[in-house]
Design an enzyme around this catalytic site. Structure first.
Site, mmCIF file in Angstrom:
data_model
loop_
_atom_site.group_PDB
_atom_site.id
_atom_site.type_symbol
_atom_site.label_atom_id
_atom_site.label_comp_id
_atom_site.label_asym_id
_atom_site.label_seq_id
_atom_site.Cartn_x
_atom_site.Cartn_y
_atom_site.Cartn_z
ATOM 1 N N ASP A 20 -6.987 -58.982 4.669
ATOM 2 C CA ASP A 20 -5.701 -59.502 5.177
ATOM 3 C C ASP A 20 -4.685 -58.361 5.206
ATOM 4 O O ASP A 20 -4.337 -57.797 4.155
ATOM 5 C CB ASP A 20 -5.249 -60.618 4.216
ATOM 6 C CG ASP A 20 -3.976 -61.316 4.636
ATOM 7 O OD1 ASP A 20 -3.131 -60.683 5.285
ATOM 8 O OD2 ASP A 20 -3.822 -62.492 4.264
ATOM 9 N N HIS A 59 -6.075 -62.504 7.917
ATOM 10 C CA HIS A 59 -4.997 -63.469 7.662
ATOM 11 C C HIS A 59 -5.046 -64.692 8.591
ATOM 12 O O HIS A 59 -4.266 -65.615 8.423
ATOM 13 C CB HIS A 59 -3.651 -62.748 7.853
ATOM 14 C CG HIS A 59 -2.459 -63.474 7.287
ATOM 15 N ND1 HIS A 59 -2.301 -63.716 5.944
ATOM 16 C CD2 HIS A 59 -1.360 -64.014 7.893
ATOM 17 C CE1 HIS A 59 -1.158 -64.372 5.738
ATOM 18 N NE2 HIS A 59 -0.570 -64.571 6.901
ATOM 19 N N SER A 92 0.151 -68.952 4.310
ATOM 20 C CA SER A 92 1.132 -67.873 4.383
ATOM 21 C C SER A 92 2.533 -68.410 4.054
ATOM 22 O O SER A 92 2.745 -68.914 2.952
ATOM 23 C CB SER A 92 1.047 -67.215 5.764
ATOM 24 O OG SER A 92 1.715 -65.990 5.757
#
Ligand SMILES: N[C@@H](CCC(=O)N[C@@H](CS)C(=O)NCC(=O)O)C(=O)O
Length: 285
Positions: free
Chosen positions: A225, A258, A147
């Protein structure tokens, strides 16, 4: 000088947590390191793992499940904290996506952030420190992250492919100049001038490069996600790789979200990818 906070035997090696006074940040910083068992004192290839928003140096060693395969492959794993702590900037802990826990692996140029929020330079300070103090082979370094840390890994590698010879990412923020997280962070740390932002955008950097990683880049992205559509833009990075003739393996996985259940499902592939690029247990020439 490194201060050892704790050490834990792990898959024949050791999982350690360190603290040190960072000259770059101007504050104490913490990082974690996994060192596999090694038959001699030969330096080992090492991977820097950059974590995402709200994470610390503990998130990766606790949640990713990387140590077993790193022990098998003879890879050192280093994970820094995600920002300075206790910088005393007003409001720095008010939001989870800016300030503490959200350093974005860039050097802030805007006051008051610019005094301590210098995570890009810090990573290079840490690189110097671990190659000096730990059995890390400076010629066999890779970088990966998740991320915000995926953005960090891609951009740091693209800025210094001479230093980081291998790069991969999980659900990276691949075009921060286009997404709300990136606009907030870059606006706050770098100011309003978007020309400055573009120097830290993986898709912009890649579009301007020419095959910096001939052995390829690996990215995994979950299709479940919740941040994918609004924040991540893997398709922008994919397009930039095409323009730059950069081989990219962008794997899209139905159902994965995620979080670290996703990361731990594919961590082994990333470790094997980096070991193949960096030469595993063999000494550098
Ligand atoms: N706090 C945020 C989520 C933050 C988040 O998902 N952080 C990611 C990195 S961007 C992470 O790795 N969190 C730590 C974890 O999953 O253990 C929310 O409420 O949606």
């Amino acid at each position: 000088m490194l201060e050892l906070i704790s050490e834990h035997s792990c898959f024949g090696g050791v999982q350690r947590f360190y603290k040190h006074d960072s000259a770059t940040i101007g504050l104490p910083m913490r990082f974690s390191v996994f060192i596999p068992e090694s038959k001699d004192d030969a330096p080992l290839p090492a991977l820097f793992y950059l974590a995402g928003l709200t994470c610390t140096e503990e998130t990766f060693p606790i949640k990713a499940g990387a140590q077993r395969v790193a022990a098998e492959l003879g890879l050192i794993l280093i994970s820094p904290d995600t920002s300075p702590r206790g910088a005393g900037v007003p409001g720095e802990t008010d939001a989870w996506d800016f300030g503490a826990g959200a350093g974005f692996y860039i050097d802030a140029t805007e006051a008051p952030w610019s005094k301590h929020y210098r995570m890009e330079s810090y990573l290079h300070e840490l690189r110097g420190l671990v190659t000096q103090e730990l059995p890390v082979d400076a010629a066999r370094l890779g970088i990966f992250g998740h991320s915000m840390g995926g953005h960090g890994a891609l951009t740091l590698a693209l800025k210094r492919p001479d230093v980081f010879r291998s790069v991969s990412a999980f659900a990276p923020i691949a075009a921060p100049t286009r997404c709300p997280w990136g606009k907030k962070a870059f606006g706050g740390y770098l100011g309003a001038d978007q020309a400055a932002w573009r120097k830290h955008d993986a898709s912009e950097l890649m579009a301007a490069a020419s095959t910096p990683f001939p052995q390829g880049i690996l990215i995994d992205q979950g299709l479940g996600d919740k941040f994918l559509a609004e924040q991540l833009y893997p398709e922008a990075f994919e397009e930039a790789c095409k323009q730059a003739a950069q081989p990219l393996q962008l794997r899209r996985h139905a159902g994965y979200d995620h979080g670290y259940y996703f990361i731990s499902s594919f961590i082994e592939d990333h470790l094997r990818f980096h070991a193949a690029n960096l030469g595993g247990l063999r000494r550098s020439a």
